[in-house]
Scaffold this motif. Structure first.
Motif, PDB file in Angstrom:
ATOM      1  N   UNK A   1      10.602  -6.637   0.063  1.00  0.00           N
ATOM      2  CA  UNK A   1      10.594  -7.188   1.530  1.00  0.00           C
ATOM      3  C   UNK A   1      11.894  -8.165   1.492  1.00  0.00           C
TER       4      UNK A   1
ATOM      5  N   UNK B   1      15.204  -8.665   4.490  1.00  0.00           N
ATOM      6  CA  UNK B   1      14.683  -9.678   5.609  1.00  0.00           C
ATOM      7  C   UNK B   1      15.403 -11.105   5.209  1.00  0.00           C
TER       8      UNK B   1
ATOM      9  N   UNK C   1      13.130  -6.346  12.638  1.00  0.00           N
ATOM     10  CA  UNK C   1      13.477  -7.516  11.930  1.00  0.00           C
ATOM     11  C   UNK C   1      14.241  -7.379  10.670  1.00  0.00           C
TER      12      UNK C   1
ATOM     13  N   UNK D   1      12.462 -11.629  15.193  1.00  0.00           N
ATOM     14  CA  UNK D   1      12.421 -12.693  14.699  1.00  0.00           C
ATOM     15  C   UNK D   1      10.756 -12.769  13.596  1.00  0.00           C
ATOM     16  N   UNK D   2      10.827 -12.949  12.496  1.00  0.00           N
ATOM     17  CA  UNK D   2       9.364 -13.147  12.021  1.00  0.00           C
ATOM     18  C   UNK D   2       8.625 -14.434  12.583  1.00  0.00           C
ATOM     19  N   UNK D   3       7.085 -14.065  12.358  1.00  0.00           N
ATOM     20  CA  UNK D   3       6.427 -14.848  12.910  1.00  0.00           C
ATOM     21  C   UNK D   3       5.150 -15.204  12.006  1.00  0.00           C
TER      22      UNK D   3
ATOM     23  N   UNK E   1      11.595 -16.581   4.504  1.00  0.00           N
ATOM     24  CA  UNK E   1      10.270 -16.520   4.414  1.00  0.00           C
ATOM     25  C   UNK E   1       9.642 -16.116   3.168  1.00  0.00           C
TER      26      UNK E   1
ATOM     27  N   UNK F   1       6.234  -9.349  11.039  1.00  0.00           N
ATOM     28  CA  UNK F   1       7.411  -8.995  10.983  1.00  0.00           C
ATOM     29  C   UNK F   1       7.770  -7.812  11.892  1.00  0.00           C
TER      30      UNK F   1
END
Lengths: 578, 430
Positions: free
Chosen positions: B220, B224, A398, A417-419, B228, A578
């Motif tokens: 993070x 990314x 990710x 993809x993050x969850x 999020x 992730x």
């Protein structure tokens, strides 16, 4: 997909079927389906041959639609390890599990880990928690329902049999009868002013088992989706209008009334009377058999015993067999799309409950392949999850490791993809990271309760049991809202910041993370915390900053370690899969 | 077990940075204030003006005849007299003497004519502005404003609801906008659960925790997709904001004079809190008073209740005016309907959507006027009737949102923010 040959049920499934449906109702079915009555009964076939691996074909179909998008590299071992534990065991790995995996240098270690997790004791629990939230949408819980889900996933019950147990619950099957809770909990009155929400039940069956949201088609054909007709809604709805919760039994159960006429309905726009019989999503209208007056029942109702009676014609049975069928495209596509979403973080069809011709999947060939292969595997959930997990698509990082990575469309699956973590995953991960799960397991072992599984440990530890309840209350969506998107809340933040049950985990206790960390060097403390909470080694600059922090606060080291642990446990890296 | 309300986060700006420059704050999420809007340009202008709303909701239905539209000495008039207000020729019930003195700052609409005579369906219809049915669940006014305008620059949650009873986050009010636009309900004006740090958590430790958390989050976020971490960080920022304002929830810090002016009853205390919340920068505050459904003993009920509303409402409007805030704060007081002119056998009045009244003030609403007229016995409107949709258009315009052009997006489906066959009431807009 459409041309897939008729898939026969394996022997096991046939056996379960005959338990689920009494002989008498099978006879009725033949009456109800005059067109099929002449067809000879299919002999049970042996278990289908093992399927060839699916994951290379998954990857090929994803790559075929990349359109020049750069593909992210595979996850490194630590990233993969954390993800696969969360997805298959419902928690992060322990430090010991992490060390073992990271030190392993054999080439097939990922596959072996996946197989180990899939056959381990935590996979059924994880699936139960997942499907509980997906099917009940936080409407409440029930012991019989839990028994049903536990049996379903411990035995890897084929998906169509899970669906049939829900759609035509059999009160004589102690293993699966709790499935009725899906219906009975939706047929509960919410107060004097609110009628029992039968349309809501209709909508949920179509959404969750067929992937179509017919809400807007209750009163007229859907205005923007030409494929959702009012008839679809009304034809399904009449099946549930005929269903009642049984109150003569101590467990969730339903009964059906006599259905002998088609349903008349009108569009609010056109006011033209139309009629339909029971209609199966993705299937056809069921013809309604006629019986002489007084001949409608197999078992007459018994008022004295409050027994509702069993009509010969069971629309629920028709629904359960014709919806939960390998021939039903909506049924097969819905479930593979949902499992794909669970593992990959995005449905091939989005939203998950809007399958229709004008909302095509991002990868139509892939959805068809998954659907037909899943049906051909006799709806073997564990097999499909395994194939998804072994794909390169699932195992991509990710991390944005090249400049345009952030702009890659989600539906390309070019980057992992993050969850969202479910409340349950968050709970199990938290007590795994802080060592409290293990600490209490050992305490109970000393008290003579050896080798308890994790659930039993929580069940027998009031602090953990109460924490689990509080975390589900805090982090779950409100009832009736699907838990699809990442939705952090102020309530959740304040809970992690100030709730005593959380802060208590940060005090040194025999065998917990804090106690272990306090007795180590600064370097080792930081490494231990990072591994236990984030399943990775600290980066060099991170290590320097954090050891410096510990050094500066050497006079209050316990507090500094607690602060560091809290920050790790509430970091985005921890609360996201992730 | 709670420590004093002066919490760690209150000193957030001047505090010693534990980790020096490493721990800067991340960019805010902005709560998607403009995310689903067709016309984002509207939003920028709004933000500068910081317009706000206080909605006073009299659940069950206050009688128009005992408040905004008295009919003394008529068949259905009841026992109360009417009194003159500051505006010549405008009279309201004698139960509202303080409000009468503020009439130059108010507008009353006496020709509300709505559809639904039931509480259970009428309340949501009115609070949603009863738009045309498009098969979706529309947001309540507060959620809609939270979506359209976002939080003010204060960073406080945009939609707070002060109510008797229990609190919590009421996501269903957001309808199709999605849970995050729901109401944060302060049960009996109490702060959200876990807002105050426990005694065992020192200020220093609380600060260090948040700084260390930011350190991990930045690492993070650097590798990314941003959303999020922004979402996860945003809720902590809002939590900090609430904690910074934790004094708001300590009634003992307020002068006695305020308590006396607003009243020591629930509605007074809650309206006083609402004043402090808008002053602190909350975008939309709703205050609910329950128990107006006087099917029996209507007159004693109103004799007891209306003066309390009069007291709190007038104190709020004059305070906002004194503070120079009334230009930017819209105050609305209403219910799901009014009450029948006919007096029933239990000396009560029943549900009456056919001809009822509401009042508003501030934010450019043309004050000192009464819009519309009812028949002499109050049984129907005598001039042009208005639906709640007309009011929503009017209020959105007052807030600077073009109610006829701005749309919500429900997925790919554009939806008007107010009933698309209705328009603002011109005479209410200055």
């Amino acid at each position: 997909m459409k041309s897939a040959s008729r898939i026969m049920l394996p022997a096991l499934a046939t056996l379960l079927l005959s338990v689920a449906f009494s002989n008498t109702s099978l006879a009725t079915r033949n009456l109800a389906r005059a067109d099929e009555a002449s067809r000879p009964a299919a002999p049970p076939l042996p278990e289908p041959a093992p399927r060839p691996p699916l994951h290379p074909r998954i990857d090929a179909l994803i790559e075929a639609r990349l359109n020049g998008v750069t593909v992210a590299p595979q996850s490194d071992d630590a990233e993969f390890l954390r993800r696969v534990y969360l997805d298959l065991a419902g928690r992060i790995p322990t430090a010991m599990e992490a060390r073992e995996f990271l030190a392993d240098s054999t080439p097939d270690k990922r596959e072996r880990l996946v197989d180990g997790l899939l056959s381990g004791p935590e996979y059924p629990r994880r699936m139960r928690e997942l499907f509980h939230a997906m099917l009940l949408e936080r409407r409440g819980d029930n012991d019989e329902w839990t028994v049903f889900l536990r049996n379903a996933f411990e035995q890897n019950l084929p998906w169509h049999l899970i669906a049939r147990a829900i759609l035509k619950p059999d009160e004589n099957d102690e293993q699966l009868r709790g499935a009725a809770f899906f219906m009975t909990q939706r047929l509960v009155s919410e107060g004097a002013m609110a009628p029992v929400d039968v349309p809501g039940l209709t909508r949920d069956v179509a959404r969750l088992l067929a992937g179509i949201d017919l809400e807007c088609a209750q009163c007229h054909n859907h205005l923007t989706i030409s494929h959702y007709l009012q008839r679809d809604f009304q034809g399904l709805h009449m099946i549930f209008e005929n269903v009642k919760t049984r109150n003569d039994l101590k467990f969730p159960a339903v009964s059906e009334g006599v259905l002998s006429e088609k349903k008349e309905f009108k569009s609010v726009f056109e006011q033209v009377a139309m009629k339909t019989g029971p209609l199966i999503p993705g299937g056809e209208e069921v013809s309604i058999p006629t019986f002489e007056k007084g001949q409608e029942y197999l078992v007459e109702p018994d008022r004295k015993a409050r027994m509702p009676g069993v009509p010969k014609f069971s629309p629920l049975e028709e629904l359960s067999e014709r919806l939960a069928s390998p021939q039903n495209d909506l049924f097969t596509r819905n479930i593979v799309n949902r499992l794909w979403w669970v593992m990959m973080g995005r449905g091939l069809v989005e939203p998950l409950d809007l399958h229709h011709a004008d909302n095509p999947p991002s990868h139509p060939e892939l959805l068809d392949l998954l659907a037909s292969e899943f049906a051909a595997s006799s709806f073997n959930i564990r097999w499909l999850v395994r194939e998804l997990t072994l794909s390169k698509t699932y195992q991509r990082t990710t991390r944005l490791l090249y400049t345009s990575a952030a702009e890659q469309p989600h539906e390309s699956y070019a980057i992992g993809l993050e969850k969202r973590l479910s409340p349950e995953q968050l709970f199990w991960s938290l007590i795994t990271a802080t060592g409290d799960l293990e600490r209490h397991r050992q305490r109970l072992a000393k008290e003579g309760k050896a080798s308890l599984n994790s659930e039993a440990v929580v069940e027998q530890t009031p602090d953990l049991k109460s924490l689990k309840r509080a975390m589900i209350d805090t982090f779950a969506n409100p009832p009736k809202e699907p838990e699809v998107d990442f939705a952090p809340s102020v309530k959740g933040a304040l809970f992690l910041m100030h709730e005593d049950q959380i802060l208590r985990l940060l005090k040194p206790q025999t065998g917990n993370l804090i106690e272990r960390a306090t007795s180590q060097s600064d370097d080792d403390t930081v490494r231990e915390l990072c591994l236990c909470v984030l399943t990775r080694e600290p980066a060099d600059d991170e290590l320097a900053t954090l050891t410096d922090y510990l050094k500066q606060n050497a006079d209050r080291r316990d507090e500094a370690i607690a602060n560091l642990t809290w920050a790790l446990l509430t970091s985005t890296e921890f609360v996201v899969n992730h | 077990m709670r420590q004093s309300v002066c919490s760690a986060a209150e000193h957030g700006i001047s505090r010693r940075r534990v980790l020096g420059t490493l721990a800067g704050t991340g960019a805010g999420l902005g709560l998607g204030a403009l995310g689903g809007l067709v016309q984002p340009a509207v939003g920028e202008e709004l933000k500068q003006k910081e317009r706000q709303v206080v909605l006073l909701w009299l659940d069950g239905g206050m009688s128009q005849l005992e408040s905004w539209d008295p009919k003394p000495n008529t068949r259905f008039g009841g026992p109360f007299r009417s009194i003159e207000t500051l505006i010549p020729g405008v009279q309201i019930s004698e139960l509202m003497p303080n409000t009468a003195k503020l009439m130059d700052r108010l507008a009353i609409v006496r020709t509300m004519k709505t559809e639904d005579p039931n509480h259970s369906s009428g309340v949501p219809k009115i609070l949603r502005g009863h738009p045309k049915n498009r098969g979706v669940v529309y947001p309540y006014f507060g959620s809609a404003v939270a979506k359209l305008m976002g939080p003010t620059s204060s960073g406080l949650p945009p939609y707070l609801w002060v109510k008797p009873g229990s609190g919590g986050f009421i996501s269903k009010y957001a309808g199709f906008l999605g849970a995050k636009y729901g109401a944060l309900a302060l049960g009996d004006g109490q702060p959200p659960e876990n807002m105050l740090p426990p005694e065992t958590l020192s200020e220093r430790n609380a600060l260090e925790r948040r700084d260390l958390q930011k350190l991990f989050n930045q690492r993070y976020a650097a590798t990314h997709r941003r959303e999020w971490n922004e979402a996860n960080s945003y809720v902590y920022d809002v939590a900090d904001k609430l904690m910074q304002h934790s004094k708001l929830f300590d009634e003992s810090l307020l002068p006695d004079r305020d308590h006396e002016r607003y009243g020591r009853h629930d509605f007074g205390r809650h309206t006083l809190l609402a004043r402090n919340l808008v002053e602190a920068g909350v975008r939309f505050v709703q205050v609910t008073s329950y128990g107006w459904d006087s099917h029996g003993d209507n007159f004693n009920a109103h004799a007891s209740r209306v003066p309390k509303v009069d007291q709190a409402f007038s104190a709020l409007v004059s305070d906002l005016d004194d503070r120079g805030m009334l230009d930017n704060v819209l105050v609305v007081m209403m219910a799901e309907f009014g009450r029948t002119p006919r007096i029933n056998g239990s000396v009560g009045r029943d549900h009456w959507p056919n001809a009822w009244s509401l009042a508003m003030a501030g934010c450019g609403i043309k004050a000192g006027q009464v819009v519309g007229k009812t028949l002499d016995d109050g049984t129907d409107v005598a001039t042009e009737p208005y639906d709640i949709g007309h009011m929503f258009h009017t209020w959105y315009q007052a807030l600077g949102v073009d109610s006829q052009k701005t749309e919500f997006m429900n997925g790919t489906q554009p939806l008007p923010i107010a009933h698309d066959e209705m328009e603002p009431v011109a005479e209410l807009l200055a």
